[in-house]
Design a protein around this motif. Structure first.
Motif, mmCIF file in Angstrom:
data_model
loop_
_atom_site.group_PDB
_atom_site.id
_atom_site.type_symbol
_atom_site.label_atom_id
_atom_site.label_comp_id
_atom_site.label_asym_id
_atom_site.label_seq_id
_atom_site.Cartn_x
_atom_site.Cartn_y
_atom_site.Cartn_z
ATOM 1 N N PHE A 30 0.809 -1.222 0.000
ATOM 2 C CA PHE A 30 0.000 0.000 0.000
ATOM 3 C C PHE A 30 0.841 1.270 0.000
ATOM 4 C CE2 PHE A 30 -2.537 -3.366 1.913
ATOM 5 C CZ PHE A 30 -3.671 -3.303 1.119
ATOM 6 N N TRP A 31 2.122 1.135 -0.347
ATOM 7 C CA TRP A 31 2.991 2.307 -0.393
ATOM 8 C C TRP A 31 2.536 3.256 -1.486
ATOM 9 C CZ3 TRP A 31 6.394 4.313 -4.109
ATOM 10 C CH2 TRP A 31 7.309 5.256 -3.640
ATOM 11 N N ASN A 32 2.522 4.532 -1.178
ATOM 12 C CA ASN A 32 2.119 5.559 -2.144
ATOM 13 C C ASN A 32 3.012 6.769 -1.925
ATOM 14 O OD1 ASN A 32 0.890 7.693 -3.549
ATOM 15 N ND2 ASN A 32 -1.153 6.832 -3.268
ATOM 16 N N GLN A 33 3.841 7.086 -2.909
ATOM 17 C CA GLN A 33 4.808 8.163 -2.750
ATOM 18 C C GLN A 33 4.129 9.481 -2.405
ATOM 19 O OE1 GLN A 33 8.452 8.217 -3.205
ATOM 20 N NE2 GLN A 33 8.048 10.146 -2.197
ATOM 21 N N SER A 34 2.933 9.709 -2.954
ATOM 22 C CA SER A 34 2.268 10.993 -2.734
ATOM 23 C C SER A 34 1.813 11.163 -1.292
ATOM 24 C CB SER A 34 1.057 11.120 -3.666
ATOM 25 O OG SER A 34 0.081 10.139 -3.375
ATOM 26 N N GLU A 35 1.781 10.071 -0.541
ATOM 27 C CA GLU A 35 1.320 10.147 0.847
ATOM 28 C C GLU A 35 2.471 10.249 1.841
ATOM 29 O OE1 GLU A 35 -1.082 6.766 1.624
ATOM 30 O OE2 GLU A 35 -2.713 7.393 0.304
ATOM 31 N N GLN A 36 3.698 10.346 1.407
ATOM 32 C CA GLN A 36 4.840 10.373 2.339
ATOM 33 C C GLN A 36 4.455 9.823 3.701
ATOM 34 O OE1 GLN A 36 7.148 13.785 3.302
ATOM 35 N NE2 GLN A 36 8.138 13.832 1.370
ATOM 36 N N GLY A 37 5.122 8.901 4.156
ATOM 37 C CA GLY A 37 6.315 8.348 3.539
ATOM 38 C C GLY A 37 6.343 6.877 3.863
ATOM 39 N N ASP A 38 7.504 6.343 3.853
ATOM 40 C CA ASP A 38 7.685 4.916 4.080
ATOM 41 C C ASP A 38 7.291 4.526 5.501
ATOM 42 O OD1 ASP A 38 9.814 3.501 1.845
ATOM 43 O OD2 ASP A 38 9.434 5.658 1.771
ATOM 44 N N LEU A 39 6.652 3.358 5.603
ATOM 45 C CA LEU A 39 6.314 2.815 6.917
ATOM 46 C C LEU A 39 7.498 2.008 7.433
ATOM 47 C CD1 LEU A 39 4.095 2.254 9.090
ATOM 48 C CD2 LEU A 39 3.516 0.199 7.768
ATOM 49 N N ILE A 40 7.916 2.290 8.659
ATOM 50 C CA ILE A 40 8.994 1.529 9.291
ATOM 51 C C ILE A 40 8.481 0.965 10.615
ATOM 52 C CG2 ILE A 40 10.838 2.805 8.166
ATOM 53 C CD1 ILE A 40 11.152 4.508 10.644
ATOM 54 N N ALA A 41 9.149 -0.070 11.115
ATOM 55 C CA ALA A 41 8.615 -0.833 12.242
ATOM 56 C C ALA A 41 8.686 -0.094 13.568
ATOM 57 C CB ALA A 41 9.345 -2.174 12.357
ATOM 58 N N SER A 42 9.680 0.778 13.719
ATOM 59 C CA SER A 42 9.872 1.453 15.001
ATOM 60 C C SER A 42 10.611 2.760 14.764
ATOM 61 C CB SER A 42 10.663 0.568 15.966
ATOM 62 O OG SER A 42 12.028 0.474 15.555
ATOM 63 N N GLU A 43 11.011 3.409 15.850
ATOM 64 C CA GLU A 43 11.759 4.652 15.723
ATOM 65 C C GLU A 43 13.216 4.416 15.371
ATOM 66 O OE1 GLU A 43 11.190 7.087 19.148
ATOM 67 O OE2 GLU A 43 8.991 7.034 19.015
ATOM 68 N N HIS A 44 13.590 3.157 15.145
ATOM 69 C CA HIS A 44 14.930 2.819 14.682
ATOM 70 C C HIS A 44 14.863 2.533 13.183
ATOM 71 C CE1 HIS A 44 17.375 2.239 18.425
ATOM 72 N NE2 HIS A 44 16.152 2.328 18.942
ATOM 73 N N ILE A 45 15.859 3.028 12.461
ATOM 74 C CA ILE A 45 15.932 2.795 11.023
ATOM 75 C C ILE A 45 17.383 2.523 10.663
ATOM 76 C CG2 ILE A 45 16.207 5.282 10.516
ATOM 77 C CD1 ILE A 45 14.627 4.794 7.928
ATOM 78 N N ALA A 46 17.620 1.596 9.768
ATOM 79 C CA ALA A 46 18.990 1.279 9.344
ATOM 80 C C ALA A 46 19.507 2.367 8.413
ATOM 81 C CB ALA A 46 19.015 -0.067 8.636
ATOM 82 N N ALA A 47 20.800 2.622 8.467
ATOM 83 C CA ALA A 47 21.388 3.675 7.644
ATOM 84 C C ALA A 47 21.179 3.417 6.162
ATOM 85 C CB ALA A 47 22.882 3.803 7.961
ATOM 86 N N ASP A 48 21.292 2.159 5.728
ATOM 87 C CA ASP A 48 21.099 1.874 4.306
ATOM 88 C C ASP A 48 19.674 2.151 3.868
ATOM 89 O OD1 ASP A 48 20.830 -0.734 5.959
ATOM 90 O OD2 ASP A 48 19.781 -1.235 4.104
ATOM 91 N N VAL A 49 18.705 2.002 4.778
ATOM 92 C CA VAL A 49 17.311 2.301 4.446
ATOM 93 C C VAL A 49 17.120 3.802 4.251
ATOM 94 C CG1 VAL A 49 14.912 2.144 5.228
ATOM 95 C CG2 VAL A 49 16.487 0.236 5.618
ATOM 96 N N VAL A 50 17.831 4.603 5.042
ATOM 97 C CA VAL A 50 17.787 6.062 4.864
ATOM 98 C C VAL A 50 18.196 6.411 3.439
ATOM 99 C CG1 VAL A 50 18.837 8.251 5.550
ATOM 100 C CG2 VAL A 50 18.151 6.590 7.296
ATOM 101 N N ALA A 51 19.305 5.837 2.972
ATOM 102 C CA ALA A 51 19.776 6.109 1.613
ATOM 103 C C ALA A 51 18.781 5.612 0.572
ATOM 104 C CB ALA A 51 21.139 5.455 1.400
ATOM 105 N N HIS A 52 18.225 4.423 0.785
ATOM 106 C CA HIS A 52 17.270 3.833 -0.153
ATOM 107 C C HIS A 52 16.048 4.736 -0.299
ATOM 108 C CE1 HIS A 52 16.003 0.054 -2.241
ATOM 109 N NE2 HIS A 52 14.799 0.564 -2.039
ATOM 110 N N VAL A 53 15.525 5.203 0.821
ATOM 111 C CA VAL A 53 14.353 6.084 0.793
ATOM 112 C C VAL A 53 14.686 7.401 0.097
ATOM 113 C CG1 VAL A 53 12.793 7.445 2.250
ATOM 114 C CG2 VAL A 53 13.270 5.050 2.813
ATOM 115 N N ALA A 54 15.869 7.936 0.346
ATOM 116 C CA ALA A 54 16.266 9.196 -0.281
ATOM 117 C C ALA A 54 16.313 9.069 -1.798
ATOM 118 C CB ALA A 54 17.615 9.658 0.262
ATOM 119 N N TRP A 55 16.835 7.967 -2.308
ATOM 120 C CA TRP A 55 16.866 7.785 -3.756
ATOM 121 C C TRP A 55 15.459 7.729 -4.335
ATOM 122 C CZ3 TRP A 55 20.698 9.330 -6.269
ATOM 123 C CH2 TRP A 55 22.017 9.075 -5.902
#
Length: 275
Positions: A58-83
């Protein structure tokens, strides 16, 4: 389950120290900070499987933003989302309100996924104990083994990635885009098998199924995205193939400016026309 909306600065980024020598990672993080990109986080504990299901389905770019499991996020995911964020802005259709085309979505995912391989190459010699490598490399090894690559062959593949991460990025990005754009319109299993076999000689063919390409193709088919050729995405793809270093072009045209600029011949050695 209610969802909170948090910026990257309100999250704890895991394994970030492993990326401190990768200047492009810091630039990508800054893009999310600059643009006020917001992540969605459940207000109660949720299983990783459920979060992945919701985010992919159900991801939709126009609705910002990515759903993550908790307040922790992996650094590589930060880069992936930015791209993905940068690609959404740079490859947006010219018609107001139109959804991204299938080719734009596939190009965005190819860029974001190939950057993961670039990070593997950058971290192998500088941060061998990175959590990112501890998860990514075994997963890649499993995919390569299933594809018939020997242990020695996989070690040689990683050595090549580490020796030239920028080249590895572009080789994989182009492969992922070529394979998915060729497979998307397929209407028979026999034709799809023939297309896949045509890429078997590529050095990164053993990694293809690591990227779960069926999700990419099914997502674009279900999203209502236009299946027609996209001149903006194709010009960007051609520019990346022609650039001396594709990541440098992306950095110059997408990452550094306050808003992504078209990828094309201007200010580069690429031969593709401006979209």
């Amino acid at each position: 389950m209610k969802l909170r909306s948090l910026t990257v600065d309100e999250l704890t980024i895991d394994d970030e120290r492993s990326f401190r020598h990768v200047s492009l990672y810091a630039d990508l993080k800054q893009v999310l900070q600059r643009d006020g990109y917001r992540f969605r986080v459940p207000d109660v504990e949720a299983s990783w499987d459920r979060v992945v299901f919701l985010n992919l389905t159900f991801w939709n770019q126009s609705e910002q933003g990515d759903l993550i499991a908790s307040e922790h996020i992996a650094a590589d995911v930060v880069a992936h989302v930015a791209w993905h964020h940068l690609a959404h802005r740079a490859l947006a259709p010219t018609s107001a309100g139109a959804p991204p085309t299938a080719e734009a979505l596939l190009l965005a995912e190819a860029i974001a996924s190939a950057f993961d391989l670039y990070l593997v190459g950058r971290l192998l010699g500088h941060a061998p104990n990175a959590e990112f490598l501890a998860t990514q490399v075994p997963a890649m090894a499993d995919a390569a083994e299933a594809a018939g690559l020997s242990d020695a062959g996989f070690e040689a593949l990683l050595a090549g990635v580490s020796a030239d991460p920028e080249r590895a990025f572009e080789d994989l990005r182009a492969l992922l885009f070529d394979v998915t754009t060729a497979l998307r319109p397929c209407d028979s299993m026999a034709r799809a098998a023939e297309i896949l076999a045509g890429f078997d000689a590529h050095r990164f063919a053993p990694l293809l199924h690591h990227y779960e390409l069926s999700n990419w193709i099914l997502s674009t088919r279900a999203s209502g995205s236009s299946p027609a050729p996209d001149p903006i995405a194709r010009a960007a793809d051609a520019a990346l193939r022609s650039a001396p270093v594709a990541l440098d072009l992306l950095e110059q045209r997408w990452v550094r400016p306050p808003a992504p600029l078209p990828l094309g011949a201007r200010n580069t050695d690429a031969a593709a026309p401006e979209p």
